[in-house]
Every structure is written in C-alpha cells, then in structure tokens.
Design an enzyme around this catalytic site. Structure first.
Site, mmCIF file in Angstrom:
data_model
loop_
_atom_site.group_PDB
_atom_site.id
_atom_site.type_symbol
_atom_site.label_atom_id
_atom_site.label_comp_id
_atom_site.label_asym_id
_atom_site.label_seq_id
_atom_site.Cartn_x
_atom_site.Cartn_y
_atom_site.Cartn_z
ATOM 1 N N ARG A 8 29.340 37.629 42.633
ATOM 2 C CA ARG A 8 29.577 38.988 41.750
ATOM 3 C C ARG A 8 28.756 39.284 40.802
ATOM 4 O O ARG A 8 28.406 40.343 40.641
ATOM 5 C CB ARG A 8 31.256 38.913 41.310
ATOM 6 C CG ARG A 8 31.453 37.463 40.453
ATOM 7 C CD ARG A 8 32.720 37.259 40.153
ATOM 8 N NE ARG A 8 32.859 35.966 39.516
ATOM 9 C CZ ARG A 8 33.366 35.901 38.334
ATOM 10 N NH1 ARG A 8 34.193 36.800 37.780
ATOM 11 N NH2 ARG A 8 33.515 34.444 37.600
ATOM 12 N N SER A 35 35.595 40.864 35.663
ATOM 13 C CA SER A 35 35.543 39.820 36.651
ATOM 14 C C SER A 35 34.695 40.589 37.887
ATOM 15 O O SER A 35 34.059 39.686 38.586
ATOM 16 C CB SER A 35 36.746 39.758 37.140
ATOM 17 O OG SER A 35 37.485 38.641 36.253
ATOM 18 N N GLU A 56 45.878 51.215 40.343
ATOM 19 C CA GLU A 56 44.947 51.041 41.284
ATOM 20 C C GLU A 56 45.052 52.344 42.107
ATOM 21 O O GLU A 56 44.009 52.946 43.045
ATOM 22 C CB GLU A 56 45.008 49.812 42.162
ATOM 23 C CG GLU A 56 44.645 48.592 41.236
ATOM 24 C CD GLU A 56 45.800 48.019 40.354
ATOM 25 O OE1 GLU A 56 46.563 48.797 40.256
ATOM 26 O OE2 GLU A 56 45.429 47.071 39.457
ATOM 27 N N PHE A 81 44.400 43.726 45.269
ATOM 28 C CA PHE A 81 45.245 45.062 44.400
ATOM 29 C C PHE A 81 44.458 46.378 45.089
ATOM 30 O O PHE A 81 45.106 47.276 45.230
ATOM 31 C CB PHE A 81 44.906 45.103 42.785
ATOM 32 C CG PHE A 81 45.446 43.666 42.308
ATOM 33 C CD1 PHE A 81 46.556 42.926 42.742
ATOM 34 C CD2 PHE A 81 44.637 43.105 41.324
ATOM 35 C CE1 PHE A 81 46.981 41.593 42.198
ATOM 36 C CE2 PHE A 81 45.123 41.808 40.804
ATOM 37 C CZ PHE A 81 46.213 41.261 41.294
ATOM 38 N N ASP A 115 45.199 31.526 39.732
ATOM 39 C CA ASP A 115 46.350 32.478 39.487
ATOM 40 C C ASP A 115 47.217 32.560 40.866
ATOM 41 O O ASP A 115 48.513 33.274 40.653
ATOM 42 C CB ASP A 115 45.545 33.955 39.746
ATOM 43 C CG ASP A 115 45.175 34.054 38.267
ATOM 44 O OD1 ASP A 115 45.745 33.643 37.187
ATOM 45 O OD2 ASP A 115 44.081 34.875 38.346
ATOM 46 N N ARG A 165 34.509 35.080 44.232
ATOM 47 C CA ARG A 165 34.512 34.584 42.915
ATOM 48 C C ARG A 165 33.655 33.275 42.492
ATOM 49 O O ARG A 165 33.142 33.258 41.619
ATOM 50 C CB ARG A 165 35.908 34.458 42.350
ATOM 51 C CG ARG A 165 36.074 34.504 40.880
ATOM 52 C CD ARG A 165 37.505 34.233 40.497
ATOM 53 N NE ARG A 165 37.701 34.271 39.003
ATOM 54 C CZ ARG A 165 37.858 35.323 38.430
ATOM 55 N NH1 ARG A 165 38.010 36.383 38.796
ATOM 56 N NH2 ARG A 165 38.008 35.224 37.158
#
Lengths: 315, 276
Positions: A8, A35, A56, A81, A115, A165
C-alpha cells in the site's frame, strides 16, 4: 526472495508519481486515506484529493461523474466496503456506464486480521469479476502494484485493483517484462501447475522449494489479471502436467479458482481450488495466524500437491 | 440558451408530452406518470436554460442534465429528439430490442445522455462529481439533476446532499419532481419523505419552492439558481404525476402502465389542445 515491501505504501508513492505526470488523476477516499495511502496524494495535491466521508456509495458515483467529465478518479477504501457497500454503484454508475474509474480495494483478504470478518474481503474478486467491462487485478508484490496502476491508466474504463495490507516479498518472473494481462511463469516444473496471485504466489514458490526436495516438480504461474483472463495461457500452462492447483486469498467461489476452472472445463486433469472454503473470516493476532487457520500456506499447498499426485492422503 | 418566451416554451412542453406518449405507444407498459410530471422542468432546461449543442453533444462547456429518476427518461428522449439530437421518428422504438433508446438512460447508447441511471439514488452523486470536475477545470458549466420525491428515500441521496454542501458546489442544481406519488400510491400514505424543502435547507442547500407546471415560475427559479452563493441549490417543484393526460393524473397505475389504442389517441388529443 527475502526483501519485503509494503504494497500500500508502494501504491501511494506510485500514485503521487503518476499524478505528477497526468493532471487528470484525482483521488477519493472514505476516511481511510491513512490506510489506503491515498493520503500521500492529498499531501502533494490537496486540490485533487476529495475526502468523501464514510459514504462509499456516494463516493463511487461521484467518481463516475468526475470520470464522465474527463478526470481519472482513483477511489479508495477497504476492499470489502468498496466492492460490497458500493457494489451497485460500481455496477450502474461505473461499469455499465464504462466510466474511467479506478477502484482501489485496500486491506484485501485476511490482511486486516484484527478487525475480523466484517473487514476481511473474501468475495471482492468474485463480485468484481462478474461485472461486464471490469478489469480485475490482484498484484503479487509491491512492484506489481505499481505496474497495476500503470496498466489501469492504459485501460480506458473501470479497473479494480486489490491491495494487501501486509508486507510482500519482491518476486522475480521467469520471463521478466511481460504484461500483467498475461499469466506469468514464475518457475517451471513437470508434475503440477499452481496458479496463484497476491500473497499466495509467494507461498506457492516456497511450496515448490519444499516439494523439490521430495522429488515433486511444481510449476508456478502468477495470475495477477483475473479478468480478462487469458484462457489460452491457462490451458497452455496446464496441458503437460498431471494436475492443477489454484490458490488465492479469497473465497473458493468466484475468484481465481473459478476463473481457472472455467478455462479448464474441458481438461481431463484434476484441478483443486484452494481458498477460503465458503466461510467468513475472524479476528486474529496476525495475518499469518489466519492464513494458517484457513489453510493458505506453503505447507497446505504441499499437502494438496502430494495428494493430487497420489503420494499421501489429504487431511 | 433560448430567449424567454413562455408561449414558445409551452409549445415545446406540448411537444415533449406528445413525444412521451409516442415513446410509450399502445399496449406496452411505459413510465407515463413521472415523465409527464417532469415534462415542464425538462422543457425549461433544454429550451430555455441549458447551454448545449445538439450537433456537438460532448462539447466540454455544455451544461449537464442527469435524470436521477431514470424511469422518467421518456421526457428527456422527447426533448432530445425535439432539439435534434436524433430524429423524433426513433421515439416509438423505445424499449425495443436493439434500440438506442433503452428503458432507462444509457450514456453510451443515446446522444445527449450524460450518465447511466435507473437504480434510484445515484444521479445526484454523479452530478456532484461533474460539478467538482467543472471546478477543477475552471469551466462554468452547470449540472442539473432531477430527482424524484419518492427517490429521496434512498440514503445515497443524503450522502450526496451532505457532500455537495461540504464542497459548496453552487454549480449543482437538484430539482425535486415533487409529484407526491410513488410507484404504488401516494407517498403521504405509503412512505412519507417529509418536508422536502426544509430537509435540503437543513443540509445547507439554498431552496426554491415552485409550481413545477407554471412555466414562468420554472424559468424564474432556474434563473435564480444561477446566483453564486457557495451553496448548492434545490428547486422543489410541486408537480402532478401524469400531468397533461386527464385519466392518468394522480393515478398510481400509470407510474408504469400501458395505454389502450383509445387512451393513446385521447392522450395525444388532450396534449395538443390543453394549455398546460
């Protein structure tokens, strides 16, 4: 094969570099810019960055409007999302409209380990792949993330790029310089072909080394471009081996495995699809812990390879 | 942009309504009600307010119009044909297999269509994106979006309303076709969206409230929306679903209903003779 890079961060830096050369590029984010690393573009070109709040659906359709006015919007959120919450906006406002929108799904697969299931995207490739006009890219390392951005800019139309990530190793293709569109040979072998993408390409290459010591020869082919998929290349890489394995950090339904099976529908060779077995994820202390739990490791690939070759029972 | 001639605009509104009926035809379902309630608004946009070039539909300086309530696109097809974007003879091919006039707007099939809508709630966001692009490009075009009142139930609308207010896009004008009917009946009975103007105002929009069938009020409101105040503008246009066709006015079944041969002829007669 040990140098690690954060995909990222590589993405954010490359986006800024690319935006410097093309002023049509703008970025939108839904309160996750720290992020997704779209924050790097915001710092450099604040007037070309749009914070769209945690909304979104609106963000994706706003991006469509920007694209239909000549901009090249890069839209950021977590994979889940972006492709889940805003699926229908992606479908109607972007894909049906052939809007030149680049969808950047960050923290894909299990990489947002802490998460839990709500944040872990295991269906994103399936739903994006089902949309006409959509290109789906799953880079295998940080260098390919940058290549994916460049390729996305060459495509006049919607593109989905899936970014992890977690740090990823830099990998080397057997034939350097090939287009991301083409399934790329990473290392050749005689007995089985493994089609992998994302982080799983690294695992497949490591499985190949383990199996080599047992006299099993694995061919590893990286398939960063899940759609459009070069079916001829998949068939070619699968025709002179005894069996095929696909492995991806995604559900076994609808992703790379399904795409390969579609290409090999008439093949007499057995094909085994590895991925999340139609389950949601969960929280864990590390990404690796989840990959072990859900059977997405080099050891799991080795086990499946031995079973396909009749060497040992699969558990 | 045309000169301010109300008789001319009323004649164009009649042409648009006629085009809607011709696009629906006989014995085939079509979205009559919402197309008719929007007809005067669409007429004022294409024949009075908007800067546009039918022979150059992609001109970057054109004003944009998006029908967020995409099912009412028949009014836009009729206006586009009347402007010369394509021949009016094509209107009866609407919804036929292979026609460039789809049941809902598709930008890559139909000249003059700016976006793809149909699934409700998305058009205002697309319009906001276009308004932001105008600002980046330092162009002075405006973006008009017609949304339905029942469409205001979609959450995405309020995401867009919030974002437009935050970004102070006063080049974005939402026109609410407030016909007080949803597909299955009166919204006040079925799903009341509340005080539309107050809602937009509380989100930071400048609100104008008008009779959406009073052509003078419509053009006055569109002119008033030109004033730059840093606020996006909502024109709440009170309308009648099915307006101009007596048997369809305020009748929910004509949201998407078929016309018999007799109804088709009667609708054309009423449109030709009524001073709407």
């Amino acid at each position: 094969m040990t140098k690690l890079a954060c995909p990222r961060e590589a993405y954010g830096r490359h986006l800024v570099k690319t935006a410097a050369a093309d002023e049509r590029i703008v970025a939108l984010d839904a309160d996750l810019s720290g992020s997704t690393m779209s924050c790097l573009l915001r710092e450099e070109y604040p007037e070309r960055f749009f914070e769209m709040g945690i909304a979104e659906q609106n963000m994706v359709a706003v991006a469509a409007g920007l694209a239909l006015s000549g901009k090249i919007p890069f839209v950021h959120s977590f994979s889940m999302f972006l492709t889940g919450r805003a699926f229908e906006q992606v479908r109607q406002s972007v894909a049906l409209a052939k809007a030149n929108v680049k969808l950047i799904g960050s923290s894909c697969g299990f990489s947002d380990f802490g998460d839990g299931a709500t944040h872990q995207a295991l269906e994103d490739v399936a739903v994006m792949r089902a949309l006409p006009n959509m290109t789906v890219l799953v880079p295998m390392d940080a260098a390919e993330v940058a290549e994916a951005v460049d390729l996305a800019l060459e495509i006049q139309g919607p593109v989905y790029i899936r970014i992890s990530r977690s740090p990823m190793e830099y990998l080397t293709k057997a034939i350097p310089g090939s287009s991301l569109f083409e399934p790329a040979l990473m290392a050749d072998g005689r007995d089985l072909t493994v089609f992998a993408n994302g982080l799983m390409t690294t695992e497949a290459l490591q499985a190949r080394e383990i199996l080599a010591k047992e006299g099993i020869s694995l061919r590893v082919v990286n398939v960063s471009c899940v759609k459009p998929l070069s079916k001829e290349a998949i068939q070619r890489w699968a025709e002179d081996v005894q069996g095929v394995i696909t492995v991806e950090e995604h559900s076994v339904i609808g992703g790379l495995g399904s795409a390969v099976l579609e290409a090999l529908a008439l093949s007499p060779r057995p094909t085994y699809v590895m991925g999340a077995e139609d389950v949601f994820g969960q929280s864990a202390q590390s990404h690796e812990e989840l990959l072990v739990y859900y059977g997405l490791t080099k050891e799991a690939i080795c086990q499946r390879a031995r079973f396909l070759l009749g060497r040992r029972e699969a558990s | 942009m045309q000169k301010r001639d109300l008789d001319y605009l009323k004649s164009k509104a009649r042409a648009v309504r006629e085009g809607i009926v011709r696009a629906i035809g006989v014995d085939q379902k079509g979205h009559l009600g919402g197309s008719m309630s929007s007809a005067d608004l669409v007429t004022a946009l294409y024949f009075y307010k908007m800067r546009h070039w039918p022979d150059d539909p992609k001109n970057p300086d054109r004003d944009r119009f998006i029908f967020s309530k995409g099912h009412s696109v028949l009014a836009q097809y009729a206006a586009l044909a009347e402007c010369g974007y394509f021949p009016a003879e094509a209107l009866p091919t609407t919804k036929q297999l292979g026609s460039f006039l789809q049941g809902h707007p598709e930008r890559d099939r139909t000249p003059g269509i700016e976006a793809n809508t149909g699934s409700l709630g998305q058009g205002l966001s697309i319009g906001l994106g276009m308004a932001l692009a105008a600002r980046l490009d330092k162009r002075d075009y405006k973006v008009y979006v017609i949304v339905g009142d029942a469409e205001l139930a979609e959450g995405q609308i309020w995401e867009a309303v919030t974002a437009a207010s935050f970004y102070r896009t006063d080049n974005l004008i939402a026109i609410v076709d407030h016909n007080k009917m949803q597909a299955t009946g009166p919204i006040v009975q079925l799903y009341d969206v509340g005080a539309v103007g107050k809602k937009f105002a509380s989100f930071g929009w400048r609100v104008l409230e008008i009779d959406g069938h009073d052509m003078e009020a419509v053009v006055d409101a569109l002119d008033a929306a030109d004033i730059s105040t840093g606020q996006p503008v909502a024109i709440v246009a009170h309308t009648v679903k099915g307006k101009g066709v007596s048997f369809a006015e305020n009748v929910a079944s004509f949201h998407n209903g078929a016309l018999t041969r007799e109804q088709y002829q009667q609708a054309l007669r009423e449109i030709a003779h009524n001073e709407v």
